[in-house]
Design an enzyme around this catalytic site. Sequence first.
Site, short mmCIF file in Angstrom:
data_model
loop_
_atom_site.label_atom_id
_atom_site.label_comp_id
_atom_site.label_asym_id
_atom_site.label_seq_id
_atom_site.Cartn_x
_atom_site.Cartn_y
_atom_site.Cartn_z
N SER A 218 44.42 -0.51 -19.31
CA SER A 218 44.82 -0.04 -17.98
C SER A 218 45.23 -1.27 -17.19
CB SER A 218 43.62 0.62 -17.30
OG SER A 218 43.84 0.73 -15.90
N LYS B 3 37.66 -1.79 -18.85
CA LYS B 3 39.01 -2.17 -19.24
C LYS B 3 39.17 -3.69 -19.31
CE LYS B 3 40.55 2.07 -19.66
NZ LYS B 3 40.91 2.65 -20.96
N TYR C 34 34.59 1.48 -14.61
CA TYR C 34 35.89 1.63 -15.28
C TYR C 34 36.60 0.28 -15.40
CZ TYR C 34 40.54 3.58 -16.34
OH TYR C 34 41.75 3.89 -16.92
P1 NAP Z 1 42.80 12.54 -19.87
O1 NAP Z 1 43.97 13.46 -19.82
O2 NAP Z 1 41.58 12.87 -19.11
O3 NAP Z 1 42.44 12.34 -21.41
C1 NAP Z 1 41.30 11.66 -21.81
C2 NAP Z 1 41.05 12.01 -23.25
O4 NAP Z 1 39.89 11.29 -23.71
C3 NAP Z 1 40.76 13.50 -23.47
O5 NAP Z 1 41.46 13.93 -24.60
C4 NAP Z 1 39.27 13.52 -23.72
O6 NAP Z 1 38.88 14.56 -24.61
C5 NAP Z 1 39.07 12.20 -24.41
N1 NAP Z 1 37.68 11.78 -24.42
C6 NAP Z 1 36.84 11.59 -23.37
N2 NAP Z 1 35.63 11.22 -23.80
C7 NAP Z 1 35.70 11.18 -25.16
C8 NAP Z 1 34.80 10.86 -26.19
N3 NAP Z 1 33.53 10.50 -25.91
N4 NAP Z 1 35.20 10.94 -27.48
C9 NAP Z 1 36.47 11.32 -27.77
N5 NAP Z 1 37.38 11.64 -26.84
C10 NAP Z 1 36.99 11.57 -25.56
O7 NAP Z 1 43.19 11.08 -19.40
P2 NAP Z 1 44.43 10.12 -19.74
O8 NAP Z 1 45.00 9.69 -18.47
O9 NAP Z 1 45.30 10.70 -20.79
O10 NAP Z 1 43.63 8.88 -20.34
C11 NAP Z 1 43.84 8.36 -21.65
C12 NAP Z 1 43.57 6.86 -21.64
O11 NAP Z 1 44.53 6.24 -20.79
C13 NAP Z 1 42.20 6.45 -21.11
O12 NAP Z 1 41.69 5.39 -21.88
C14 NAP Z 1 42.50 5.99 -19.70
O13 NAP Z 1 41.56 5.05 -19.24
C15 NAP Z 1 43.87 5.36 -19.89
N6 NAP Z 1 44.63 5.21 -18.66
C16 NAP Z 1 45.12 6.28 -17.98
C17 NAP Z 1 45.84 6.06 -16.82
C18 NAP Z 1 46.44 7.18 -16.01
O14 NAP Z 1 47.01 6.90 -14.94
N7 NAP Z 1 46.37 8.41 -16.45
C19 NAP Z 1 46.07 4.77 -16.36
C20 NAP Z 1 45.54 3.70 -17.07
C21 NAP Z 1 44.84 3.93 -18.23
P3 NAP Z 1 38.32 15.97 -24.07
O15 NAP Z 1 39.42 16.56 -23.22
O16 NAP Z 1 38.05 16.73 -25.32
O17 NAP Z 1 37.11 15.63 -23.25
#
Ligand code: NAP
Length: 267
Positions: free
Chosen positions: A152, A169, A165
């Site tokens: 991130s 990261k 968080y």
């Molecule tokens: P999201 O839509 O909430 O997806 C998160 C995913 O992680 C979901 O599929 C969830 O599965 C899974 N997950 C959570 N806990 C888990 C566990 N213990 N074991 C296996 N899977 C697990 O969020 P996202 O934005 O796509 O995030 C994905 C990654 O991108 C994360 O690492 C996040 O920190 C990073 N990120 C996102 C953003 C942003 O702006 N969106 C920015 C920077 C970084 P379930 O649905 O089955 O719980």
Amino acid sequence: MPQLLTGQKALVTGANSGIGRATAVALGRAGADVVVNYVFGPEAAEEVVEEIRSFGVRAYAHQADVAQEDQVVAMVARMVEEFGTIDVMVANAGLQRDAAIADMTVEQWHKVLDVNLTGQFLCAREAAKEFLRRGVVPEVSRSAGKIICMSSVHQIIPWAGHVNYAASKGGVLMLMQTLAQELAPKGIRVNAVAPGAIRTPINTSAWNTPEAEAALLTLIPYRRVGDPEDIADAVTLLASDLMDYVVGTTLYVDGGMTLFPGFATGG
Ligand code: NAP
């Protein structure tokens, strides 16, 4: 016609939602067989599997909590059994449990560190074991395997009210660089992708009203909120041999968020 990842086997954690979902689909479209990991929501995972299979590659969903060692070990072992090996590990699963420091519980702290950091360590370790066992297969890829850590912009931008968080990261940055240093001599490439603000369920409140989106856009020089596909395409490229000399790097995919936009007119 061969595609970027033809014949490769990829595993994406947290692939039933958001960035992970788009990434799993993109890797499948690029010719890889894909394991779609999820922890809750099997229906959403099955939808992703169906979409990936429509490209003529193999895919299946696998439920596992990435913070649980036995579950990660079993997930990678099954993949080796079903697909023969693993070429690309995308350690994407992550979550937030936000609170001001005075209110943050140790459970909130541990939950985020366990999933976002320990989860990536476990996934990287299990993938690395298979990469080291198998080595390079030149007709598949120039490298012995690729690990891509979903980080991130908060690996370098402090984030008040989200200390768990941001710490997780920041940890991912050093995890990635240290593993890259350790594994590069074995032909394994470890890199990270650091998204800025991407429209997914993790951060809905940051963009789902016009006021929130306007405030968010002041942090993004390129003046648009990112889409999961922006990240998925970056991961696909990083996983491919087009990026074979890229080792230990973080690819920021953030519309310029890390350019300190507050200094554009001052400082
Ligand atoms: P999201 O839509 O909430 O997806 C998160 C995913 O992680 C979901 O599929 C969830 O599965 C899974 N997950 C959570 N806990 C888990 C566990 N213990 N074991 C296996 N899977 C697990 O969020 P996202 O934005 O796509 O995030 C994905 C990654 O991108 C994360 O690492 C996040 O920190 C990073 N990120 C996102 C953003 C942003 O702006 N969106 C920015 C920077 C970084 P379930 O649905 O089955 O719980």
